[in-house]
Design a protein around this motif. Structure first.
Motif, short mmCIF file in Angstrom:
data_model
loop_
_atom_site.label_atom_id
_atom_site.label_comp_id
_atom_site.label_asym_id
_atom_site.label_seq_id
_atom_site.Cartn_x
_atom_site.Cartn_y
_atom_site.Cartn_z
N ASN A 67 -33.00 -62.01 44.24
CA ASN A 67 -31.98 -62.46 45.41
C ASN A 67 -30.66 -61.70 45.32
O ASN A 67 -29.87 -62.25 46.09
N HIS A 68 -30.86 -60.69 44.72
CA HIS A 68 -29.32 -59.88 44.75
C HIS A 68 -29.05 -59.49 46.24
O HIS A 68 -29.88 -59.02 46.94
N ASP A 69 -27.67 -59.54 46.32
CA ASP A 69 -27.20 -59.17 47.77
C ASP A 69 -26.42 -57.84 47.74
O ASP A 69 -26.65 -56.86 48.60
N HIS A 70 -25.44 -57.81 46.90
CA HIS A 70 -25.28 -56.19 46.61
C HIS A 70 -24.33 -56.21 45.32
O HIS A 70 -24.17 -57.25 44.50
N HIS A 71 -24.07 -54.71 44.93
CA HIS A 71 -23.68 -54.32 43.58
C HIS A 71 -22.37 -53.73 43.79
O HIS A 71 -22.09 -52.86 44.65
N THR A 72 -21.35 -54.07 43.00
CA THR A 72 -20.06 -53.86 42.97
C THR A 72 -19.40 -53.00 41.90
O THR A 72 -19.59 -53.37 40.64
N ASN A 75 -26.83 -44.01 51.58
CA ASN A 75 -26.26 -43.80 53.13
C ASN A 75 -24.99 -44.53 53.12
O ASN A 75 -24.63 -45.50 52.67
N LEU A 76 -23.78 -43.85 53.62
CA LEU A 76 -22.40 -44.26 53.80
C LEU A 76 -22.83 -45.47 54.98
O LEU A 76 -23.38 -44.97 55.91
N GLN A 89 -29.06 -48.17 50.35
CA GLN A 89 -30.18 -47.37 50.14
C GLN A 89 -31.30 -48.36 50.64
O GLN A 89 -31.74 -49.09 49.98
N PRO A 90 -31.75 -47.95 52.06
CA PRO A 90 -32.54 -48.73 52.56
C PRO A 90 -34.06 -48.99 51.92
O PRO A 90 -34.87 -49.97 52.09
N ILE A 139 -24.17 -51.17 48.04
CA ILE A 139 -23.14 -51.33 46.83
C ILE A 139 -21.95 -51.28 47.68
O ILE A 139 -21.51 -50.77 48.70
N PHE A 140 -20.92 -52.10 47.05
CA PHE A 140 -19.51 -51.84 47.21
C PHE A 140 -18.55 -51.04 46.29
O PHE A 140 -18.67 -51.26 45.09
N ALA A 141 -18.18 -50.10 46.58
CA ALA A 141 -17.61 -49.10 45.85
C ALA A 141 -15.95 -49.19 45.95
O ALA A 141 -15.47 -48.96 47.01
N ASP A 142 -15.29 -50.08 45.05
CA ASP A 142 -14.05 -50.38 45.39
C ASP A 142 -12.93 -49.38 44.56
O ASP A 142 -13.31 -48.62 43.62
N VAL A 143 -11.91 -49.09 45.33
CA VAL A 143 -10.95 -48.13 44.81
C VAL A 143 -9.56 -48.44 45.27
O VAL A 143 -9.24 -48.94 46.54
#
Length: 454
Positions: free
Chosen positions: A247-252, A273-274, A293-294, A300-304
Motif C-alpha cells: 500500500n506504499h504511496d511514495h518514498h521520500t 521520469n521527472l 517509475q511507472p 519519490i519525493f526528493a527534498d532539498v
C-alpha cells in the motif's frame, strides 16, 4: 520536458469515477462473505481500506461499459489480450474484461506465498507464475459469481501486456542481496553514489531496469524500517494479514544541495521520469522534485533546500550554487547524512483509513501521530512522531566549525539526539494523485531538529 511542464501539479479529482469503483468493489463484498470479512479485517487490523490495495478488476464487458469508462477518464491499453482500461490522470485501479462469467477483484500484496501462509487458504491450488516471476497471482476468496485474487508485481504493471521472462533465480537472489546490503558509509558521498551505481548497473545487465528498481526499493524500505519503530509496528500489523508494504504511496529522500543531481541521476538510471516540481514557498526554504517509475509503481519525493529563484531552473540537473545557511532539509542532512546513504529515507508514506490507522497505532502500539498537515476532503496526511536518532560527534563538530549551530544547540544534540525519520499516514479520495502545495511549511518546521530541541 519544458520548465513549465515540470511545475505542473494541478491534479484533478474524479468523484464520479470514485463512486463507480467503490460500487464495483461493494458488489464483490455483497456477493462473498469471505471478501466482506477480509475487508473488515483490513480495516480493523491494519487501518486500511480494501480499495487501498486493489490492483485491477475483471468484470463482465459490454460496449456500454467501455463508453462509460471513457467518460470517467479511462483510456484503453493497446495490445491487451482482452479489453483493458486504465486511468492515467488519477489513482484508480485498472478495469479489464472478464474471461468468463466470474468477475474477479485483484488485490496487491508483496508476496502471494506469504499471504497464503498467513491466511491458510487452500494450499492445493497452485500459484500462477513461476517462483521469481515478475507477476504471480492466485485465488484467495470466492462467492456468488465473484473471486478475490492476490497478486504480486515486480516491475510489471497491469498495463504491461507481455510480462518479462522469469530471471535466473541465482542472479535474482544475488542482486537482491547486494542491493539490500549495499555499503552506505563512505568518507565522501560521491564514492557512495558511485558504489550504488555500480551495483545497479550490474543488476540491470542481468535483470533489466524495472526488476532492478523493484529490488532496490524493497531493500530501501527494509533499511528505513529498521530505523523507525512506528514502521516496524505497522509492518507487523500488515504482515499479520499477509499484505506487506504493497500500500506504499511514495518514498521520500532528503538530500544535500551538493549531491542532489547525483541523487536524481541514480533514480533516472533506475527508470524514473521527472513528474513535477514542488516548492513550499519562500518561508519554508525547501522544495522537491517528484519523480515516478511507472513500471515499478514507485513515486519519490526528493527534498532539498531551495530558494524561490531556483525553482524556475531545472534543479534536478543543473548544479546548485553552494551557500552557507541551512534550511530544515540541509540541517537534517548535516546531522544524519544523505538519505540515499547513511541516513536512509526520511519517510515512507502509505495509503490508509486516516482516522482508523492513527487510532489503532495509538491504542495498540503507543505510536503517536503529529497534528495533520493536510486535512482536505480529498487528501489527509500526518507524520507519526519522529524517531530520534543519536548524532555522531564528528557531525556536531563539523556544524560548530562552520558556525551553523551554537554550543548550546550542540550540547542538546549530544544529549537528546535529533529527529530522524517518520512513517506518514495518508488517505486519498476521488483518485487525487497530487500533493498538498500549500500549508506544508508548518509540518516541515515542526520536523526541524532545532524546533525539536525547543
Amino acid at each position: 520536458m519544458s520548465s513549465e511542464q515540470l511545475t505542473v501539479y494541478d491534479w484533478k479529482r474524479y468523484p464520479e469515477t470514485a463512486r463507480f469503483i467503490d460500487e464495483r468493489i461493494n458488489v464483490f463484498c455483497q456477493k462473498s462473505a469471505d471478501i466482506q470479512q477480509f475487508a473488515h479485517d483490513l480495516q480493523t487490523r491494519t487501518g486500511t481500506r480494501l480499495r487501498d490495495w486493489v490492483d485491477h478488476l475483471e468484470v463482465k464487458w459490454s460496449d456500454a461499459l467501455a463508453n462509460e469508462l471513457v467518460d470517467l477518464g479511462y483510456e484503453p491499453v493497446t495490445d491487451a489480450d482482452r479489453p483493458l482500461y486504465h486511468h492515467p490522470a488519477a489513482m484508480f485501479p485498472a478495469v479489464k474484461a472478464a474471461a468468463s462469467a466470474v468477475e474477479r477483484l485483484f488485490v496487491r500484496v508483496d508476496s502471494v506465498a506469504d499471504f497464503l501462509l498467513v491466511q491458510q487458504r487452500d494450499m492445493d491450488i497452485p500459484i500462477e507464475g513461476d517462483v521469481g516471476a515478475a507477476v504471480r497471482q492466485r485465488i484467495a476468496f470466492d462467492g456468488e459469481g465473484v473471486e478475490l485474487h492476490v497478486i504480486e508485481r515486480h516491475g510489471c504493471p497491469v498495463t504491461c501486456t507481455t510480462p518479462p521472462a522469469t530471471p535466473d533465480l541465482k542472479k535474482l537472489a544475488a542482486h537482491a542481496e547486494a542491493l539490500r546490503l549495499r555499503k552506505r558509509d563512505f568518507a565522501e558521498a560521491s564514492a557512495g553514489f558511485a558504489h550504488a551505481a555500480s551495483l545497479i548497473k550490474a543488476s540491470i545487465a542481468d535483470l533489466g531496469v524495472d526488476r532492478t528498481c523493484d529490488l532496490f526499493f524493497a531493500g530501501e524500505r527494509d533499511y528505513w524500517q529498521q530505523r523507525n519503530l512506528a514502521a516496524r509496528i505497522q509492518k507487523a500489523r500488515q504482515d499479520a494479514m499477509g499484505m506487506g508494504w504493497a500500500n506504499h504511496d511514495h518514498h521520500t529522500y532528503r538530500s544535500s544541495r551538493k549531491y542532489f543531481q547525483s541523487l536524481i541521476g541514480i533514480f533516472e538510471l533506475l527508470g524514473f521520469n521527472l513528474r513535477e516540481r514542488f516548492y513550499a514557498g519562500k518561508e519554508a526554504g525547501w522544495g522537491a522534485q517528484v519523480i515516478e517509475q511507472p513500471h515499478a509503481r514507485i513515486t519519490i519525493f526528493a527534498d532539498v533546500d531551495l530558494s524561490a529563484e531556483e525553482v524556475s531552473q531545472d534543479f534536478a540537473h543543473e548544479a546548485f550554487q553552494q551557500r552557507n545557511e541551512l534550511g530544515t532539509v540541509g540541517l537534517w542532512y548535516r546531522l544524519h547524512g544523505e538519505a540515499f546513504l547513511q541516513a536512509g529515507m526520511h519517510h515512507l508514506e502509505c495509503q490508509f483509513d486516516f482516522d482508523a490507522a492513527r487510532d489503532q497505532l495509538a491504542e495498540e502500539g503507543d505510536v503517536k501521530t503529529m497534528k495533520p498537515f493536510t486535512d482536505l476532503p480529498h487528501l489527509r496526511q500526518a507524520f507519526t512522531a519522529g524517531e530520534i536518532w543519536p548524532v555522531q560527534e564528528s557531525r556536531i563538530q563539523s556544524l560548530l566549525k562552520d558556525g551553523l549551530i551554537s554550543q548550546e544547540e550542540a550540547d542538546k544534540f549530544r544529549e537528546k539526539g535529533a529527529i530522524g525519520s517518520h512513517l506518514e499516514i495518508l488517505q486519498r479520495e476521488e483518485g487525487f494523485k497530487g500533493f498538498n502545495q500549500t500549508g506544508i511549511n508548518d509540518i516541515i518546521l515542526e520536523t526541524n531538529p532545532l524546533k525539536q530541541q525547543a
